[in-house]
Design a protein around this motif. Sequence first.
Motif: not given
Lengths: 256, 323
Positions: B28-48
Motif C-alpha cells: 500500500k505504501e509503495i503503491s502511493g495510492g495505486g492498486e495492490v493485488f494479491a496472488v494466492l497459489c495452492g491446490d485449494s486456496v479460494q476460501s482464503l
Amino acid sequence: MNIYVILKRTFDTEEKISVSNNKISEDSAEFIINPYDEYAIEEAITLKDAHGGTVTVVTVGDEDSEKELRTALAMGADQAVLISNEDLDSQDQFTTSSVLAAYFKDKEYDIILGGNVAIDNGTGQVGPRLAELLDIPHVTTITKIEVNGTTVNIERDVEGDLEKIETSLPLLVTAQQGLNEPRYPSLPGIMKAKKKPLETLELDDLDIDEDDVEAKTKTVEVYLPPKKEAGKILSGETPDQVKELVSLLRNEAKVI
Amino acid sequence: MAKKVLVLAESRDGALRNVSFEAIAAAKEISGGGEVFAVLCGDSVQSLAAELIHYGADRVLTAEHEKLANYTPDGYFQTLKQIIDDESPEAIVFGHTSLGKDLSPRLAARLESGLISDVTGLEQAGENTVFTRPVYSGKAFEKKLISDGLVFVTIRPNNIAPLEKDESRSGDVTSVSVDIKDLRTIVKEVVRKASTGVDLAEAKIIVAGGRGVKSEDGFKPLQELADVLGAAVGASRGACDADYCDYSLQIGQTGKVVTPDLYIACGISGAIQHLAGMSNSKVIVAINKDPEASIFSVADYGIVGDLFEVVPLLTEEFKKVLV
Ligand SMILES: Cc1cc2nc3c(=O)[nH]c(=O)nc-3n(C[C@H](O)[C@H](O)[C@H](O)COP(=O)(O)OP(=O)(O)OC[C@H]3O[C@@H](n4cnc5c(N)ncnc54)[C@H](O)[C@@H]3O)c2cc1C
Ligand SMILES: Cc1cc2nc3c(=O)[nH]c(=O)nc-3n(C[C@H](O)[C@H](O)[C@H](O)COP(=O)(O)OP(=O)(O)OC[C@H]3O[C@@H](n4cnc5c(N)ncnc54)[C@H](O)[C@@H]3O)c2cc1C
C-alpha cells in the motif's frame, strides 16, 4: 563429475563494525570464507571422493580474495578462479550473478554448490539467480545430498521442517548449516595448495561490458543502530529480582 | 507516482500467514495510492482470498493447480511469471520466508530486476520508496532503493504493521488458470517438525533456551513460563546440537529470524549467530549465571542467576499478576 563451488570472501561479523563515509569500514577488518560456503566446499570434496572429477572454486572479488581461494584449495579443491571485480563501479546481486553466469556460459558443469546466505550482506540471492541465468534447477538450504547417476536426492531445511526432494543434474544447490562438518586445511594440504592452479580473469576475458551488469539497486545510507542504553542488571535476592523484572516488563517496557 | 503492486500471499496449515498481511501494508505504501493485488497459489486456496481483501488488498488472483500443492521453484515461478506478464506490476512484495527467499531471486533474475531482500522498514523519499534492511548479522543497517524499473522487495516477518482488518471491504477475487509444465524438482515428502501452534517468526513473546538448559527436561520450566505468557518456545543452536530440543526451534542466522515484543533468553551465551536472529526484538531479557555472557550486551533487563531457580519464580509471579 565437474563440481563447482561459488565462494564469497566475507567480513567476519564476529568483529567490531564501524561505519565511515557511509560504508562499513574495512580497516583492520578480518576476512574469512563465508561460513556457509565452507559447507559447500566440504560437500564438493565429499562428492568428488565418491564420484571422481574435479572441484573448481570460483569467486568474484578483489585480489585479496586469493587468500580465501588458497584456503579452499588447501581443504582439497583442485583449482580456483578469481574473477576480478576491480573494474566495477557498482556491484549488487544482479551484478555478481550476471558475472558468474558469463563465466559458466561455456563451461560443462554437473553441480554448482554455494552458501545459503552471505553473513555480511545476507540476501541469499546469488545462488537462485545464477541457476535461473543458467536455466538449471536449484535447491536451497540443503542438509543432505546423494547423487546416483543423474538422479539427486536431497533433504532441505524449510523453517525447521524437513523436505525430501528428488531432482537431477545439472543442478545448483545452496548449503545450510548441518550439511557436514567442514574440515580444517591440513599442513600438507596448505603446501599443496600453493602449487594448485589459480586463474585470474578480468571482465574483458568474459566479454562483459560493465554497463550491462551495473547494479540495479542503490545503497543510500549505511549506519549503525543507535547505541542501546546499557541494560538494567537487577540485583538483590532472587525473588525480589523476579518481582522487579515482572513489574518493569509491565510498567516500564509495557510488553505484558 | 501511483504504482500497481503485486503481493504474493502465503498460507500454512490452511491459514494465511501474518507476513502476507504485512506485505499488503508495505505494498500500500509503495503503491502511493495505486492498486495492490494479491496472488494466492495452492491446490485449494479460494476460501482464503476474502481475508486478503479485509487486510487491504484491492483484489485477489487465485491460482489453483495440483502441481501447486507443495511449493516448488518451477511451479511457482511459472505461475508468477504468467501473472506478471499479464498484469505488468511496477512493484512486487514477498515475505522474506523460506518460500520468498527461494523464489524471489530466481524471478528477479528472469525479470532482470534488482531485489532488496529482508526489509524491516520503508519510507517515501520523493518519487522513491527507501527500504531499510539489517546487514552484518544485524550489527548495522542500510537504506536502499531501486530508482529504475521494477521495485522488488521481500519483507522480514513481524516488522511492518499490518493494516486494521476491515470485514466490510470488498474486492474482486479472480481465479486464473495456469499452465504448469514439467517440475524439475519434486517434493517427495515433507517431515513436519515445527510444532503447530504459534509460528516462532510471528510470535509476540518468545521464551528461548540454550545449552544452559542442560537437558530435554530442562525445557519444561521454560514451556510452563511460555504457557502462562501465551508465548512460543525457541532455542539456540547449542540446545539443538545437544539434542535438548528439535532444530525447528532454532533461532539465529541458520534458524529463524524473530522480532517479538519480548524475548526471554535463558542459558544462552549470545553468540553473534544467535544475536543475528533476535537482536532486533523490542525488549530482551537475559537470564544467565555468567555475568560476562555477551547476551547481556543486547539485553534490556538481565538477571544473573541460575535459570532453574529464576524461571519457575518468574512463572509464579506472572501467574499472580496476570489473573
Ligand atoms: C566494490 C563493491 C561494491 C559493492 N556495491 C554494492 C552495492 O552498491 N549494493 C549491494 O547490494 N552490494 C554491493 N556490494 C556487495 C556485493 O555486491 C554483494 O555482496 C554480492 O553481490 C553478493 O551478494 P550477497 O552478499 O547478498 O550474497 P548472497 O546472495 O547472500 O550469497 C549467497 C551465496 O552466493 C555465492 N556468492 C555470493 N557472492 C559471491 C561472489 N562475489 N563470488 C562468488 N560467489 C558468491 C556464495 O556461495 C554465497 O554463499 C559491493 C561489493 C563490492 C566489492
Ligand atoms: C555458520 C554458523 C551458523 C550458526 N548459526 C546459529 C544459529 O542460527 N543460532 C544459534 O543459536 N547459534 C548458531 N551458531 C552457533 C553459535 O556460534 C553458538 O555456538 C551457539 O549459539 C551457542 O549456544 P548456547 O548459547 O546455547 O551455548 P553456550 O555458548 O554453551 O552458552 C550456554 C550459556 O548458558 C549459561 N548457563 C549454563 N548453565 C546455566 C544455568 N543453570 N542458569 C543460567 N545460565 C546458565 C552459560 O553461562 C552460558 O552462557 C552458528 C555457528 C556457525 C559457525
